[in-house]
Design an enzyme around this catalytic site. Structure first.
Site, PDB file in Angstrom:
ATOM      1  N   SER A 129       0.826  -1.210   0.000  1.00 26.46           N
ATOM      2  CA  SER A 129       0.000   0.000   0.000  1.00 26.46           C
ATOM      3  C   SER A 129       0.863   1.264   0.000  1.00 26.46           C
ATOM      4  CB  SER A 129      -0.920   0.016   1.220  1.00 26.46           C
ATOM      5  OG  SER A 129      -1.683  -1.162   1.275  1.00 26.46           O
TER       6      SER A 129
HETATM    7  N1  SAM Z   1      -0.903  -3.963   3.730  1.00 26.35           N
HETATM    8  C1  SAM Z   1      -0.188  -4.705   2.735  1.00 26.35           C
HETATM    9  C2  SAM Z   1       1.255  -4.256   2.660  1.00 26.35           C
HETATM   10  O1  SAM Z   1       1.649  -3.349   3.409  1.00 26.35           O
HETATM   11  O2  SAM Z   1       1.994  -4.814   1.839  1.00 26.35           O
HETATM   12  C3  SAM Z   1      -0.813  -4.590   1.393  1.00 26.35           C
HETATM   13  C4  SAM Z   1      -1.978  -5.434   1.251  1.00 26.35           C
HETATM   14  S1  SAM Z   1      -2.529  -5.656  -0.407  1.00 26.35           S
HETATM   15  C5  SAM Z   1      -3.123  -4.084  -0.833  1.00 26.35           C
HETATM   16  C6  SAM Z   1      -3.996  -6.605  -0.061  1.00 26.35           C
HETATM   17  C7  SAM Z   1      -3.714  -8.012   0.395  1.00 26.35           C
HETATM   18  O3  SAM Z   1      -4.966  -8.611   0.773  1.00 26.35           O
HETATM   19  C8  SAM Z   1      -3.137  -8.905  -0.709  1.00 26.35           C
HETATM   20  O4  SAM Z   1      -1.952  -9.474  -0.267  1.00 26.35           O
HETATM   21  C9  SAM Z   1      -4.228  -9.947  -0.931  1.00 26.35           C
HETATM   22  O5  SAM Z   1      -3.727 -11.220  -1.281  1.00 26.35           O
HETATM   23  C10 SAM Z   1      -4.907  -9.967   0.422  1.00 26.35           C
HETATM   24  N2  SAM Z   1      -6.273 -10.524   0.409  1.00 26.35           N
HETATM   25  C11 SAM Z   1      -7.247 -10.366  -0.518  1.00 26.35           C
HETATM   26  N3  SAM Z   1      -8.346 -11.062  -0.169  1.00 26.35           N
HETATM   27  C12 SAM Z   1      -8.058 -11.673   1.010  1.00 26.35           C
HETATM   28  C13 SAM Z   1      -8.779 -12.526   1.881  1.00 26.35           C
HETATM   29  N4  SAM Z   1     -10.030 -12.916   1.637  1.00 26.35           N
HETATM   30  N5  SAM Z   1      -8.163 -12.960   3.003  1.00 26.35           N
HETATM   31  C14 SAM Z   1      -6.896 -12.584   3.304  1.00 26.35           C
HETATM   32  N6  SAM Z   1      -6.158 -11.789   2.513  1.00 26.35           N
HETATM   33  C15 SAM Z   1      -6.725 -11.324   1.384  1.00 26.35           C
END
Ligand code: SAM
Length: 212
Positions: free
Chosen positions: A62
């Site tokens: 992010s």
């Molecule tokens: N906060 C993170 C960082 O600092 O790198 C970025 C997160 S990224 C924008 C969103 C994450 O949510 C991805 O790694 C994705 O695989 C995960 N995600 C999406 N759907 C999900 C779910 N149902 N359960 C857990 N993780 C999920």
């Protein structure tokens, strides 16, 4: 390299302060976490720009401003206790939380991302983190209740399980929506939930069901 890194993270924190981040605890944590360790080496030169970057598997680390803003909203007026993070991704937000909360529980649906994030946090000697490969729509029932919950991917509607897993007085910070998304804060008071919309945001979707 270590000196340059410390300076880069500190400069990023100063930049975010000038963009409106005011919580000194959050700014200190940002200044302590080397963001370049959370992206591929070829992108390291962009790690201290205020921008989201690809981390593989169609996902992103992010934008630092939004990491700081969501963390600030989580902490507002609250003693930092046990926090649940949905969407570990690179582990960068997790590391910021680990500097601020007594314990972090983090759930990621893509195994390879979860594995890399775990390794990075160990390298940084951040040991107050529990990680799970699982579906964040369900929260983490066996570790509930949580004082705070942060979701870093956007569902169309807030998952009921997450509201249920909040402690009395607890707070959930979550982007909600599909094409248009808003950052929303839910506050639990006994069995009553109030919510406040903060600002427009853009996140990858929170994908329900099957794990990657
Ligand atoms: N906060 C993170 C960082 O600092 O790198 C970025 C997160 S990224 C924008 C969103 C994450 O949510 C991805 O790694 C994705 O695989 C995960 N995600 C999406 N759907 C999900 C779910 N149902 N359960 C857990 N993780 C999920």
């Amino acid at each position: 390299m270590a000196v340059a890194t410390a300076r880069s993270a500190a400069v990023l924190a100063q930049k975010l302060q000038s963009e409106g981040i005011t919580d000194a605890r959050v700014l200190r944590a940002l200044a302590q976490v080397p963001r370049h360790l959370f992206v591929e080496a070829v992108l390291a030169h962009k790690a201290y720009e205020n921008t989201a970057l690809p981390i593989g598997q169609g996902q992103t680390i992010s934008q630092p401003y939004i990491v700081a803003r969501m963390t600030e909203l989580l902490l507002q007026g609250k003693a930092p206790g046990k926090v649940l993070e949905i969407g570990t991704g690179s582990g960068y937000q997790t590391a910021i939380l680990a500097h601020l909360f007594s314990h972090v529980c983090s759930v990621e649906r893509i195994k390879s991302l979860q594995f890399q994030a775990k390794r990075r946090l160990q390298q940084l000697d951040l040991h107050n983190v529990s990680m799970k490969h699982g579906d964040g729509w369900l929260g983490w029932p066996s570790k509930a209740p949580f004082d705070s919950i942060i979701v870093t991917a956007a569902p169309a509607e807030v998952p009921a399980a997450l509201l249920q897993q909040l402690n009395d007085g607890g707070r959930l910070v979550i982007p909600v929506g599909t094409k248009e998304q808003v950052l929303r804060v839910y506050q639990r008071d006994a069995d009553t939930f109030s919510s406040q919309d903060i600002e427009a945001v853009r996140f990858v979707p929170l994908i329900p069901g099957e794990l990657g």
